[in-house]
Enzyme design. Structure first.
Site, mmCIF file in Angstrom:
data_model
loop_
_atom_site.group_PDB
_atom_site.id
_atom_site.type_symbol
_atom_site.label_atom_id
_atom_site.label_comp_id
_atom_site.label_asym_id
_atom_site.label_seq_id
_atom_site.Cartn_x
_atom_site.Cartn_y
_atom_site.Cartn_z
ATOM 1 N N CYS A 80 -29.004 -12.786 41.607
ATOM 2 C CA CYS A 80 -27.547 -12.848 41.687
ATOM 3 C C CYS A 80 -27.030 -11.417 41.535
ATOM 4 O O CYS A 80 -27.766 -10.474 41.785
ATOM 5 C CB CYS A 80 -26.953 -13.820 40.652
ATOM 6 S SG CYS A 80 -27.118 -13.315 38.934
ATOM 7 N N THR A 81 -25.812 -11.261 41.112
ATOM 8 C CA THR A 81 -25.244 -9.918 41.019
ATOM 9 C C THR A 81 -25.710 -9.190 39.764
ATOM 10 O O THR A 81 -26.367 -8.162 39.831
ATOM 11 C CB THR A 81 -23.703 -9.978 41.070
ATOM 12 O OG1 THR A 81 -23.310 -10.686 42.242
ATOM 13 C CG2 THR A 81 -23.103 -8.582 41.093
ATOM 14 N N GLY A 82 -25.363 -9.729 38.587
ATOM 15 C CA GLY A 82 -25.653 -9.029 37.342
ATOM 16 C C GLY A 82 -26.807 -9.571 36.531
ATOM 17 O O GLY A 82 -27.139 -9.026 35.485
ATOM 18 N N ARG A 95 -25.756 -16.775 37.181
ATOM 19 C CA ARG A 95 -26.386 -17.695 38.126
ATOM 20 C C ARG A 95 -27.905 -17.598 38.166
ATOM 21 O O ARG A 95 -28.596 -18.629 38.082
ATOM 22 C CB ARG A 95 -25.843 -17.465 39.542
ATOM 23 C CG ARG A 95 -24.391 -17.841 39.703
ATOM 24 C CD ARG A 95 -23.839 -17.393 41.030
ATOM 25 N NE ARG A 95 -23.752 -15.930 41.075
ATOM 26 C CZ ARG A 95 -23.397 -15.222 42.127
ATOM 27 N NH1 ARG A 95 -23.111 -15.843 43.263
ATOM 28 N NH2 ARG A 95 -23.324 -13.912 42.081
ATOM 29 N N ASP A 144 -20.054 -17.239 42.115
ATOM 30 C CA ASP A 144 -20.221 -16.627 40.798
ATOM 31 C C ASP A 144 -19.232 -17.226 39.801
ATOM 32 O O ASP A 144 -18.022 -17.141 40.010
ATOM 33 C CB ASP A 144 -20.001 -15.117 40.913
ATOM 34 C CG ASP A 144 -20.488 -14.346 39.701
ATOM 35 O OD1 ASP A 144 -20.794 -14.964 38.660
ATOM 36 O OD2 ASP A 144 -20.561 -13.114 39.799
#
Length: 145
Positions: free
Chosen positions: A9-11, A15, A117
């Protein structure tokens, strides 16, 4: 150990850690799972809502610490599973040598959908996200069976 799945996921605080924890529960010992983030700082704990939602399902994420995606992680995984199509495309651009094993989570079943998100959302939004991830993981399990 069998198949290795890497969730992205992003960070790597919401997720993908939830996907990692849920996949451990759904797949058991038959699959090795991990997670990372496209823009993770590294060393951050999972989001408190993510921790709580999975705790409700007897899944402990308390030992999770974020990490950034790397060529080494990509090389080690059998499947790299980002949460969105945009993340899939970015991973294929960044790591073209691993493009054939990148496929976003919502692209395994018949419904093409992305996992939005939940960052900054309520506990209920995190519950909905966890349920959606669990449903999509079931599609992966059917595909890999």
């Amino acid at each position: 150990m069998g198949l290795k799945l890497l969730f992205i996921c992003t960070g790597n605080t919401c997720r993908s850690p939830m996907a990692e924890g849920l996949a451990r529960k759904i797949f058991g010992d038959s699959v090795q799972v991990g997670s990372a983030g496209m823009a993770a700082y590294g060393g951050e704990s999972a989001n408190t809502h993510a921790l709580e939602v999975l705790k409700e399902q007897n899944i402990d994420l308390s030992r999770h610490f974020s990490r950034r995606i790397s060529a080494e992680l990509m090389a080690d995984a059998d499947w790299i599973i980002p949460m969105t199509q945009a993340q899939e495309e970015a991973l294929k651009r960044l790591f073209p040598e691993y493009a054939e094993k990148v496929r976003y989570l919502g692209d395994w079943g018949e419904q093409k959908r992305e996992v939005v998100d939940p960052w900054g959302g309520s506990l209920e939004i995190y519950r909905q996200t966890a349920q959606e991830i669990g449903n999509l993981l079931s599609a992966i399990k059917s595909y890999l069976a």
